[in-house]
Write a protein that holds these residues in place. Structure first.
Motif, PDB file in Angstrom:
ATOM      1  N   PHE A 120       0.866  -1.184   0.000  1.00 18.23           N
ATOM      2  CA  PHE A 120       0.000   0.000   0.000  1.00 18.23           C
ATOM      3  C   PHE A 120       0.898   1.228   0.000  1.00 18.23           C
ATOM      4  N   THR A 121       0.790   2.044  -1.040  1.00 15.54           N
ATOM      5  CA  THR A 121       1.530   3.304  -1.106  1.00 15.54           C
ATOM      6  C   THR A 121       0.528   4.441  -1.207  1.00 15.54           C
ATOM      7  N   LYS A 122       1.036   5.660  -1.056  1.00 13.28           N
ATOM      8  CA  LYS A 122       0.198   6.847  -1.216  1.00 13.28           C
ATOM      9  C   LYS A 122       0.590   7.499  -2.534  1.00 13.28           C
ATOM     10  N   GLY A 123      -0.394   7.770  -3.379  1.00 13.82           N
ATOM     11  CA  GLY A 123      -0.130   8.446  -4.648  1.00 13.82           C
ATOM     12  C   GLY A 123       0.543   9.783  -4.390  1.00 13.82           C
ATOM     13  N   ARG A 124       1.684  10.024  -5.023  1.00 15.80           N
ATOM     14  CA  ARG A 124       2.459  11.238  -4.740  1.00 15.80           C
ATOM     15  C   ARG A 124       1.736  12.498  -5.170  1.00 15.80           C
ATOM     16  N   LYS A 125       0.841  12.393  -6.153  1.00 16.13           N
ATOM     17  CA  LYS A 125       0.074  13.553  -6.605  1.00 16.13           C
ATOM     18  C   LYS A 125      -1.327  13.558  -6.003  1.00 16.13           C
ATOM     19  N   SER A 126      -1.968  12.397  -6.021  1.00 13.87           N
ATOM     20  CA  SER A 126      -3.374  12.312  -5.607  1.00 13.87           C
ATOM     21  C   SER A 126      -3.542  12.190  -4.093  1.00 13.87           C
ATOM     22  N   GLN A 157      -4.041   9.475  -2.817  1.00 14.60           N
ATOM     23  CA  GLN A 157      -4.916   8.311  -2.688  1.00 14.60           C
ATOM     24  C   GLN A 157      -4.098   7.060  -2.384  1.00 14.60           C
ATOM     25  N   GLU A 158      -4.714   6.145  -1.626  1.00 11.93           N
ATOM     26  CA  GLU A 158      -4.069   4.865  -1.360  1.00 11.93           C
ATOM     27  C   GLU A 158      -4.007   4.044  -2.645  1.00 11.93           C
ATOM     28  N   ARG A 159      -2.846   3.455  -2.898  1.00  5.42           N
ATOM     29  CA  ARG A 159      -2.639   2.577  -4.043  1.00  5.42           C
ATOM     30  C   ARG A 159      -2.244   1.203  -3.532  1.00  5.42           C
ATOM     31  N   VAL A 180      10.921  -6.306  -6.009  1.00  9.66           N
ATOM     32  CA  VAL A 180      11.736  -5.790  -7.107  1.00  9.66           C
ATOM     33  C   VAL A 180      10.892  -4.824  -7.939  1.00  9.66           C
ATOM     34  N   ALA A 181      11.441  -3.631  -8.184  1.00 11.50           N
ATOM     35  CA  ALA A 181      10.729  -2.600  -8.954  1.00 11.50           C
ATOM     36  C   ALA A 181      11.045  -2.755 -10.428  1.00 11.50           C
ATOM     37  N   SER A 182      10.592  -3.874 -11.011  1.00 13.64           N
ATOM     38  CA  SER A 182      11.021  -4.227 -12.368  1.00 13.64           C
ATOM     39  C   SER A 182      10.140  -3.657 -13.479  1.00 13.64           C
ATOM     40  N   LYS A 183       8.833  -3.676 -13.280  1.00  6.94           N
ATOM     41  CA  LYS A 183       7.864  -3.303 -14.326  1.00  6.94           C
ATOM     42  C   LYS A 183       8.190  -4.001 -15.637  1.00  6.94           C
ATOM     43  N   PRO A 206       8.068   1.334 -12.035  1.00  2.13           N
ATOM     44  CA  PRO A 206       6.636   1.228 -11.719  1.00  2.13           C
ATOM     45  C   PRO A 206       6.182   2.421 -10.872  1.00  2.13           C
ATOM     46  N   ALA A 207       4.924   2.792 -11.038  1.00  2.00           N
ATOM     47  CA  ALA A 207       4.377   3.934 -10.292  1.00  2.00           C
ATOM     48  C   ALA A 207       4.515   3.735  -8.790  1.00  2.00           C
ATOM     49  N   TRP A 208       4.342   2.504  -8.306  1.00  2.00           N
ATOM     50  CA  TRP A 208       4.450   2.277  -6.860  1.00  2.00           C
ATOM     51  C   TRP A 208       5.831   2.645  -6.345  1.00  2.00           C
TER      52      TRP A 208
END
Length: 139
Positions: A37-43, A45-47, A63-66, A73-75
């Motif tokens: 669970f992350t917080k949208g840096r602009k919104s 909002q919980e992601r 791993v932040a592979s996308k 990745p946005a997260w």
């Protein structure tokens, strides 16, 4: 109803949360999944994101592979803006702090993750971006 093994993205997250990981914790090729669970840096909002993880010395690695794209990745961008996250593993949700593995830590951590998801090595070959290993430590 299909198993979460066939799900990706939001449908996987939803099934995992509905069942406290009963369906969704165990995924493909013997991997295990947590929900980040992350917080949208602009919104603001919980992601929520379903990610392959492994335990490592009391922390959790992701791993932040996308898939080896040039953009992270946005997260990952969100947790760089605010490293205070929450993690759910099966039915347990807890606060954690995210950080990128140091250059000294990364080789062993990468090897541990690539052991369960060998595609990570292929993803790294596809991009000039250094794919980070993220360490989630309980807060």
């Amino acid at each position: 109803m299909s198993s979460a093994i066939d799900l990706h993205g939001q449908p996987h997250v939803d099934r995992y949360l509905e069942t406290d990981g009963e369906d969704g914790y165990h995924w493909r090729n013997g991997t295990t999944i947590l929900i980040l669970f992350t917080k949208g840096r602009k919104s603001g909002q919980e992601r929520k994101h379903a990610l392959i993880f492994r335990e490592h010395e009391g922390a959790y690695l992701v791993v932040a592979s996308k898939g080896g794209t040039d953009a992270p990745p946005a997260w990952f961008v969100n947790l760089q803006a605010d490293p205070n996250v929450e993690v759910q593993i099966k039915g347990e949700r807890f606060k954690a702090v995210a950080r990128v593995a140091t250059p000294d830590e990364k080789p062993a951590m990468w090897a541990k993750m690539a052991e369960v998801w060998p595609d990570y090595d292929e993803y790294q070959k596809k991009t000039s971006r250094e794919i980070p290993v993220v360490v989630l430590e309980r807060a």
